[in-house]
Design a protein around this motif. Structure first.
Motif, PDB file in Angstrom:
ATOM      1  N   UNK A 150      -0.737  -1.091  -9.233  1.00 50.59           N
ATOM      2  CA  UNK A 150      -1.460  -0.849  -7.981  1.00 50.59           C
ATOM      3  C   UNK A 150      -0.489  -0.669  -6.815  1.00 50.59           C
ATOM      4  N   UNK A 151       0.597  -1.433  -6.803  1.00 50.01           N
ATOM      5  CA  UNK A 151       1.564  -1.324  -5.717  1.00 50.01           C
ATOM      6  C   UNK A 151       2.235   0.040  -5.675  1.00 50.01           C
ATOM      7  N   UNK A 152       2.314   0.707  -6.825  1.00 48.17           N
ATOM      8  CA  UNK A 152       2.904   2.046  -6.891  1.00 48.17           C
ATOM      9  C   UNK A 152       1.844   3.139  -6.875  1.00 48.17           C
ATOM     10  N   UNK A 153       0.588   2.778  -6.648  1.00 50.51           N
ATOM     11  CA  UNK A 153      -0.481   3.763  -6.663  1.00 50.51           C
ATOM     12  C   UNK A 153      -0.656   4.405  -8.019  1.00 50.51           C
ATOM     13  N   UNK A 204      10.681   6.881  -2.380  1.00 51.96           N
ATOM     14  CA  UNK A 204      11.444   6.103  -1.400  1.00 51.96           C
ATOM     15  C   UNK A 204      10.523   5.414  -0.399  1.00 51.96           C
ATOM     16  N   UNK A 205       9.426   6.060  -0.036  1.00 50.66           N
ATOM     17  CA  UNK A 205       8.442   5.413   0.846  1.00 50.66           C
ATOM     18  C   UNK A 205       7.852   4.169   0.181  1.00 50.66           C
ATOM     19  N   UNK A 206       7.564   4.278  -1.115  1.00 48.55           N
ATOM     20  CA  UNK A 206       7.048   3.131  -1.853  1.00 48.55           C
ATOM     21  C   UNK A 206       8.076   2.009  -1.915  1.00 48.55           C
ATOM     22  N   UNK A 207       9.333   2.357  -2.139  1.00 43.12           N
ATOM     23  CA  UNK A 207      10.383   1.343  -2.204  1.00 43.12           C
ATOM     24  C   UNK A 207      10.545   0.641  -0.854  1.00 43.12           C
ATOM     25  N   UNK A 218      16.500  -3.973  -2.249  1.00 43.95           N
ATOM     26  CA  UNK A 218      16.533  -2.795  -3.118  1.00 43.95           C
ATOM     27  C   UNK A 218      17.881  -2.107  -2.974  1.00 43.95           C
ATOM     28  N   UNK A 219      18.527  -1.836  -4.102  1.00 47.04           N
ATOM     29  CA  UNK A 219      19.781  -1.095  -4.107  1.00 47.04           C
ATOM     30  C   UNK A 219      19.561   0.184  -4.903  1.00 47.04           C
ATOM     31  N   UNK A 230      17.504   8.567   5.661  1.00 47.29           N
ATOM     32  CA  UNK A 230      16.145   8.310   6.121  1.00 47.29           C
ATOM     33  C   UNK A 230      15.646   6.918   5.747  1.00 47.29           C
ATOM     34  N   UNK A 231      15.982   6.441   4.542  1.00 48.68           N
ATOM     35  CA  UNK A 231      15.334   5.235   4.035  1.00 48.68           C
ATOM     36  C   UNK A 231      16.245   4.012   3.929  1.00 48.68           C
ATOM     37  N   UNK A 232      17.550   4.182   3.958  1.00 51.66           N
ATOM     38  CA  UNK A 232      18.439   3.040   3.760  1.00 51.66           C
ATOM     39  C   UNK A 232      18.709   2.285   5.058  1.00 51.66           C
TER      40      UNK A 232
END
Length: 286
Positions: A150-153, A204-207, A218-219, A230-232
């Motif tokens: 569910x967390x990952x859709x 990456x949005x999910x992470x 998260x690495x 954008x995400x790190x």
């Protein structure tokens, strides 16, 4: 010496009261040797960086720069020749294998399927570090599997067969299996490698969301400059086995450094949010 059954006492890093420090890599090195008496064929030189709860760290660099070696040091599957790698103040190599598997989730670059298996059963494999010999899975295990999907859709994939779903769907399920371990630290080796740009951004949005909601660290190993920018929260730049720099994207995304590492003429700009953006201006530099 065999691994001890309980974590070693916290180091001075943890004793100083840095309560949100999750990962500490301090002057860690490693060498592969072709033969016992031969010289090293690859050496990862002294590397230092830290990561805290809810942070994403991108390990950035071209092929053969040492990214996967560094990830294996963090995972505890390799032991540093010198320096140390600590998880919540404990040396990862002194944590017994079962406890380490409960605390560190790893998503490999490739996750081959040995036989046809439904998605729910594949994700259930993430509960193995918590099981006991001859013990069946519990209702709690199944609830964690469903929550991870569910967390990952990905709940709609629950009863599909792994070999029948798309690459992007499979990657979500592979991450869900790692989430089922309920790890403190989630490690991913080139997770966007075979995904289109939309699936890359979605992953990456999910992470990012999972790091915040689950207080995980998260690495991510990647060579995707703009995804890292954008995400790190932090970026570690490797080149030919050397850690050239570690810091925030704003500190790392300097044109001269990136051109040195990736061998192309680049242009670095900033978005309205203050995040760097990289464009390739020409082919590889001579």
């Amino acid at each position: 010496m065999s691994p001890v059954e309980t974590p070693a006492p916290p180091s001075t890093t943890a004793a100083r009261g840095v309560d949100d420090l999750r990962l500490n890599v301090e002057q860690a090195t490693y060498s592969y040797a072709a033969e016992r008496k031969a010289g090293a064929r690859f050496t990862l030189e002294a590397t230092t960086f830290q990561a805290r709860h809810r942070e994403i760290v991108a390990i950035l660099g071209p092929n053969a720069s040492g990214k996967s070696t560094l990830l294996r040091l963090v995972a505890g599957t390799l032991k540093p020749l010198s320096g140390r790698v600590e998880l919540d103040g404990h040396d990862v190599n002194r944590i017994d294998a079962r406890t380490r598997a409960q605390r560190i989730g790893v998503v490999q670059q490739e996750s081959p399927l040995l036989f046809p298996v439904p998605v729910w059963e594949y994700v259930l494999q993430g509960r193995r570090p918590f099981g006991h010999m001859f013990q069946f899975e519990t209702d709690e295990d199944f609830a964690i599997v469903e929550n991870s999907l569910a967390q990952l859709g990905a709940m709609h994939l629950r009863d599909r067969m792994m070999h029948e779903i798309s690459g992007g769907e499979k990657q979500r399920v592979v991450v869900a299996r790692a989430l089922a371990q309920q790890p403190l630290l989630l490690l991913l080796d080139e997770p966007t490698l075979h995904l289109d740009i939309g699936a890359q951004v979605e992953l990456l949005q999910n992470l990012r969301r999972l790091a915040v909601e689950n207080r995980q660290t998260v690495v991510v190993v990647t060579h995707e400059l703009n995804l890292a920018a954008e995400f790190a929260d932090r970026v570690v730049v490797l080149h030919k086995g050397k850690c050239l720099r570690a810091g925030t994207p704003a500190e790392i995304f300097e044109r001269g450094l990136l051109e040195q590492v990736f061998g192309a003429e680049l242009e670095v700009n900033y978005s309205a949010t203050g995040r760097p953006r990289v464009a390739v201006k020409s082919q590889r530099l001579m």
